[in-house]
Design a protein around this motif. Structure first.
Motif, mmCIF file in Angstrom:
data_model
loop_
_atom_site.group_PDB
_atom_site.id
_atom_site.type_symbol
_atom_site.label_atom_id
_atom_site.label_comp_id
_atom_site.label_asym_id
_atom_site.label_seq_id
_atom_site.Cartn_x
_atom_site.Cartn_y
_atom_site.Cartn_z
ATOM 1 N N LYS A 126 -4.114 4.653 9.097
ATOM 2 C CA LYS A 126 -4.451 3.105 8.633
ATOM 3 C C LYS A 126 -4.941 2.894 7.647
ATOM 4 C CE LYS A 126 -7.286 2.184 12.843
ATOM 5 N NZ LYS A 126 -8.109 2.746 13.737
ATOM 6 N N VAL A 127 -5.068 4.151 6.403
ATOM 7 C CA VAL A 127 -4.971 3.823 4.781
ATOM 8 C C VAL A 127 -3.613 3.850 4.591
ATOM 9 C CG1 VAL A 127 -5.843 5.403 3.053
ATOM 10 C CG2 VAL A 127 -7.581 4.972 4.412
ATOM 11 N N THR A 128 -3.105 4.409 4.777
ATOM 12 C CA THR A 128 -1.253 4.578 4.334
ATOM 13 C C THR A 128 -0.209 3.102 4.798
ATOM 14 O OG1 THR A 128 -0.980 5.961 6.129
ATOM 15 C CG2 THR A 128 -1.418 6.882 4.394
ATOM 16 N N GLY A 136 -11.122 -0.092 16.950
ATOM 17 C CA GLY A 136 -12.194 0.290 15.447
ATOM 18 C C GLY A 136 -13.141 0.829 16.238
ATOM 19 N N GLN A 137 -13.600 0.422 17.147
ATOM 20 C CA GLN A 137 -15.015 1.566 17.404
ATOM 21 C C GLN A 137 -14.510 3.115 17.519
ATOM 22 O OE1 GLN A 137 -12.534 0.573 19.730
ATOM 23 N NE2 GLN A 137 -13.041 0.852 21.951
ATOM 24 N N ILE A 178 -7.562 7.449 10.449
ATOM 25 C CA ILE A 178 -8.530 7.239 9.686
ATOM 26 C C ILE A 178 -6.232 7.378 7.957
ATOM 27 C CG2 ILE A 178 -9.425 9.386 8.256
ATOM 28 C CD1 ILE A 178 -10.965 5.651 7.978
ATOM 29 N N ARG A 179 -6.430 8.304 8.658
ATOM 30 C CA ARG A 179 -5.193 8.449 7.306
ATOM 31 C C ARG A 179 -3.240 7.351 7.972
ATOM 32 N NH1 ARG A 179 -5.785 13.012 4.011
ATOM 33 N NH2 ARG A 179 -7.493 13.316 4.978
ATOM 34 N N GLN A 224 -7.123 4.540 -1.625
ATOM 35 C CA GLN A 224 -6.963 5.918 -0.603
ATOM 36 C C GLN A 224 -7.565 6.713 -0.037
ATOM 37 O OE1 GLN A 224 -2.306 6.195 -1.437
ATOM 38 N NE2 GLN A 224 -3.071 4.365 0.277
ATOM 39 N N ILE A 236 -0.052 2.767 10.106
ATOM 40 C CA ILE A 236 -0.812 2.827 11.538
ATOM 41 C C ILE A 236 -0.184 1.571 12.434
ATOM 42 C CG2 ILE A 236 -2.598 1.374 11.012
ATOM 43 C CD1 ILE A 236 -3.499 3.801 13.827
ATOM 44 N N GLN A 239 -12.314 0.729 10.600
ATOM 45 C CA GLN A 239 -12.455 0.582 11.424
ATOM 46 C C GLN A 239 -11.293 0.816 12.488
ATOM 47 O OE1 GLN A 239 -17.026 -0.207 11.528
ATOM 48 N NE2 GLN A 239 -16.440 -0.798 13.492
ATOM 49 N N CYS A 240 -11.123 -0.692 12.629
ATOM 50 C CA CYS A 240 -9.797 -1.201 13.594
ATOM 51 C C CYS A 240 -8.733 -0.998 12.240
ATOM 52 C CB CYS A 240 -10.105 -2.721 14.071
ATOM 53 S SG CYS A 240 -9.029 -3.719 13.169
ATOM 54 N N ILE A 290 0.410 -1.464 0.494
ATOM 55 C CA ILE A 290 0.084 -0.191 0.300
ATOM 56 C C ILE A 290 1.791 0.610 -0.236
ATOM 57 C CG2 ILE A 290 0.004 0.605 2.673
ATOM 58 C CD1 ILE A 290 -3.155 0.280 0.036
ATOM 59 N N MET A 321 -7.537 -2.361 0.417
ATOM 60 C CA MET A 321 -7.190 -1.484 -0.501
ATOM 61 C C MET A 321 -6.699 -2.413 -1.717
ATOM 62 S SD MET A 321 -6.793 1.929 1.554
ATOM 63 C CE MET A 321 -5.972 1.307 2.436
ATOM 64 N N GLN A 336 -14.041 7.390 5.269
ATOM 65 C CA GLN A 336 -14.089 6.463 6.642
ATOM 66 C C GLN A 336 -14.306 4.486 6.789
ATOM 67 O OE1 GLN A 336 -13.119 8.846 9.721
ATOM 68 N NE2 GLN A 336 -13.283 9.517 7.772
ATOM 69 N N GLU A 362 -13.636 13.237 10.674
ATOM 70 C CA GLU A 362 -12.828 12.317 10.829
ATOM 71 C C GLU A 362 -12.446 11.438 11.185
ATOM 72 O OE1 GLU A 362 -9.481 12.581 7.785
ATOM 73 O OE2 GLU A 362 -10.665 13.301 6.136
ATOM 74 N N ARG A 363 -12.495 10.076 11.554
ATOM 75 C CA ARG A 363 -11.720 9.707 12.534
ATOM 76 C C ARG A 363 -10.359 10.310 12.104
ATOM 77 N NH1 ARG A 363 -13.529 3.787 13.873
ATOM 78 N NH2 ARG A 363 -15.767 3.745 13.715
ATOM 79 N N ILE A 408 -10.668 7.408 3.336
ATOM 80 C CA ILE A 408 -10.634 8.578 3.699
ATOM 81 C C ILE A 408 -12.279 9.261 3.752
ATOM 82 C CG2 ILE A 408 -9.774 10.191 4.615
ATOM 83 C CD1 ILE A 408 -7.355 9.607 3.722
#
Lengths: 210, 153, 290
Positions: C244-246, C76-77, C241-242, B85, C249, B95-96, B73, B104, B92, C237-238, B89
């Motif tokens: 986690k998306v990249t 994740g909550q 989140i960034r 990506q 984390i 979660q975890c 990624i 992705m 959203q 926004e969480r 975002i």
């Protein structure tokens, strides 16, 4: 690009080793027995052993119909069910229309891992061509299909032996039926037994049960 | 010694040939975005690209991927965020987040062969990627949104 | 009425958490300078850097940065984002002006919100018996220092506590600014990580950390009316989140420690059966196995 085009292109490149073996000559002739040298009765006995192999879940589960949904027989179980995760092989038979089989089933000559890890093979993972339907068929039906050149890739008895040897040279699906990874059941006998049975059945004129 | 190209950088790794690519990436190269979930290709958390195709890296062995181009990624956006990506975002999705890098990578692969995927396409291609948080609905919405972004460019 | 035990999904989760070892039982600390969590010490005071201040167990300000402590674990909550927001609401911070750190174990983080869950009364039961039961449960939680996340208790636990933590920090920073400038606290306000003096001078919170550390925390605070809220109750926004998306984390499995080794567990495949013997020779012949 068009989806079906991509699927077709992928299918063509991945299936090249399989179609090539139709033309591979000689590898099976060493195993071939002289036509007529095996009696019809002995040929039928050979067929019974072949039938036990081709109807075994390890061998039949990817020989499915045009729906393209592979079958699972989980390790330690005898009951069959459809492959999990919404998987189908599509018209390409390699999953090119959705998710390729090779996402999880690696192309590799390394030995298979213990169940339930997905088996691998030296040939890109795929379903058998749709005309090679074994799953859900009777032994008699599979037998007639195996000797029918219109439904067996245009192979005579010797070319069928070529097919076995060529597949084995690539660490393909057929020998791996007997080496599926610890915990999985195997068809009766060994790969070499199977080659010998195919040679005897061929030399006896490919007799089939009625 | 094996050669491996990860996100454009060439590495040499001294590992056994059977070592899963997942452990080569995580333990040898310190790239931890592909996650260990099940180790048997049942969950999809370890998904990476090998020569552009999504693959379960827990199943790929070092000997079989030597010399090939691996993309995780970190490498999908060439220094920026990939449209997938961005969509993740905006909607959203995570979660975890444990499964999401695999989700992705699989989604990027899906969009290559299905630039305008239907819900059914998404169900077929994404069914091998599990999410214990149950983010599937947002994954679906984000994939549609990413398709729009890519199509609009 | 009122004594009927309720086995709700929440009590079930609590039971699971306890069995799985997800609960930290602390010990009862001495009553010290921790006004927002009476009867416990402030765990942040232990390793505080120079010129830094920890107003309470949730807000730490150094000359370099503002750190907000999340006492509830986030799997994740989203509570890892909501906890700092509740502090930032009262402390007048923007969402990019602080770092979040998950709390270590400490009795200061005992879960007050769990009293409603472990007392065997229906939520709507307002009887004296029910209230006494909840009070007893709260006292047990306080004395045991039960620090845990679960049972949907994170918001009930922190809803007032964290806003108070933010308000205490804000008022103490204002008091420090008043001491420095000579202005009256009533004329000083706060906005976006800054104290603003009557003459318009903006002092970043981090520039006041050393002085704020020298005065006792201002604990006589009043929480803002919800009509004034900028952050709580608004879509956001969480905060993770960034990352986690990249893939940046860091999960437990991604953490590496010096000298760390990996272990693999092999169980008897028959449930509950013991080990008679085992053969580790095959595993031990693998490279790297100790």
């Amino acid at each position: 690009m068009d989806r079906t085009l991509i699927a077709a292109a992928l299918a063509a490149s991945i299936m090249a080793p399989l179609t090539a073996m139709v033309y591979a000559e000689g590898e099976g002739s060493r195993d071939a027995l002289a036509p007529g040298s095996v009696s019809r009765v002995a040929g039928m006995e050979a067929w019974k052993r072949i039938e036990a192999v081709v109807t075994h879940p390890r061998c039949a589960n990817c020989h499915v119909n045009a729906g393209g949904i592979p079958i699972w027989t989980p390790a330690g179980e005898t009951k069959s069910r459809v492959h999990g995760m919404n998987i189908h092989g599509g018209a390409s038979r390699i999953g090119a229309e959705a998710i390729p089989c090779s996402t999880c089933h690696m192309t590799s000559t390394l030995p298979n891992d213990p169940a339930p890890a997905p088996p691998r093979a030296g040939i890109p993972w795929q379903l058998a061509p749709v005309e090679f339907l074994w799953y859900g068929q009777s032994g008699a039906e599979i037998c007639k299909q195996l000797r029918d050149r219109a439904r067996n890739g245009g192979r005579d008895a010797v070319a069928l032996l070529d097919h076995l040897r060529h597949d084995a040279s690539l660490s393909g699906f057929i020998p791996r039926g007997w080496e599926p990874g610890e915990g999985r059941s195997t068809p009766p006998g060994t790969f070499e037994d199977h080659v010998r049975d195919m040679a005897e059945w061929g030399a006896a004129g490919q007799p089939c049960p009625e | 010694m094996f050669d491996i190209v990860v996100n454009g950088s060439r590495h040499q790794v001294d590992v056994v040939p059977e070592m899963p690519l997942l452990w080569v990436l995580r333990d040898e190269l310190g790239i931890t975005s592909p996650k260990y979930g099940c180790g048997i290709a049942l969950c999809g958390a370890c998904t990476v690209q090998v020569d552009g195709e999504a693959v379960r890296s827990c199943q790929a062995r070092m000997a079989d991927v030597a010399g090939k181009a691996i993309t995780t990624i970190e490498g999908v956006g060439n220094g920026k965020l990939h449209p997938v990506q961005e969509a993740w975002i905006e909607h959203q999705v995570a979660q975890c987040g444990y499964c999401q890098t695999g989700q992705m990578i699989q989604a990027i692969s899906l969009l290559k062969t299905h630039p305008k995927p239907t819900d059914e396409d998404i169900n077929e291609v994404m069914s091998g990627n599990l999410c214990r948080c149950g983010t599937y609905e947002r994954i679906r919405v984000a994939i549609h949104a990413a398709a729009e972004k890519i199509g609009g460019k | 009425m009122g004594t009927m035990p309720v086995l709700s999904r929440r009590t079930f989760i609590f039971g699971s958490a306890a069995v799985a070892g997800g609960v930290v039982f602390g010990s009862y600390g001495q009553a010290q300078d921790n006004p927002a969590s009476p009867g416990t010490t402030n765990p942040l005071a232990v390793d505080l850097g120079p010129d830094s201040v920890a107003f309470n167990p949730w807000v730490e300000i150094s000359p370099e940065k503002i750190t907000l402590i999340a006492q509830h674990a986030d799997i994740g909550q989203g509570i890892g984002s909501i906890q700092p927001v509740m502090i930032a609401e009262e402390l007048d911070l923007e969402l990019d002006q602080f770092e979040i750190r998950f709390a270590g174990p400490s009795p200061a983080y005992f879960n007050t919100g769990f009293a409603h869950e472990i007392a065997p009364f229906m939520a709507a039961d307002q009887s004296l018996e029910a209230e006494k039961g909840r009070a007893a449960a709260l006292e047990w939680l306080r004395q045991s220092g039960l620090q845990m996340t679960g049972g949907s208790s994170a918001i009930p636990d922190t809803y007032e506590k964290l806003r108070a933590a933010g308000a205490v920090a804000r008022e103490t920073l204002k008091a420090a600014a008043a001491r420095r400038s000579g202005a009256a606290v009533a004329d000083i306000r706060t906005e976006a990580g800054h104290v603003i003096l009557p003459n318009g001078t903006r002092i970043p919170y981090i520039a006041l950390s050393a002085e704020a550390a020298k005065i006792p925390p201002v604990t006589d605070v009043k929480l803002r009316d919800p009509s004034q809220w900028r952050l709580i109750g608004k879509s956001m926004e969480r905060l993770d989140i960034r990352a986690k998306v990249t893939g940046e984390i860091v999960f437990g499995i991604d953490r590496k420690m010096d000298g760390m080794v990996y272990a693999a567990v092999k169980l008897n495949p028959n449930k509950g059966q013991p080990i008679r013997s085992y053969d580790a020779s095959k595993a031990q012949s693998m490279p790297g196995v100790q």
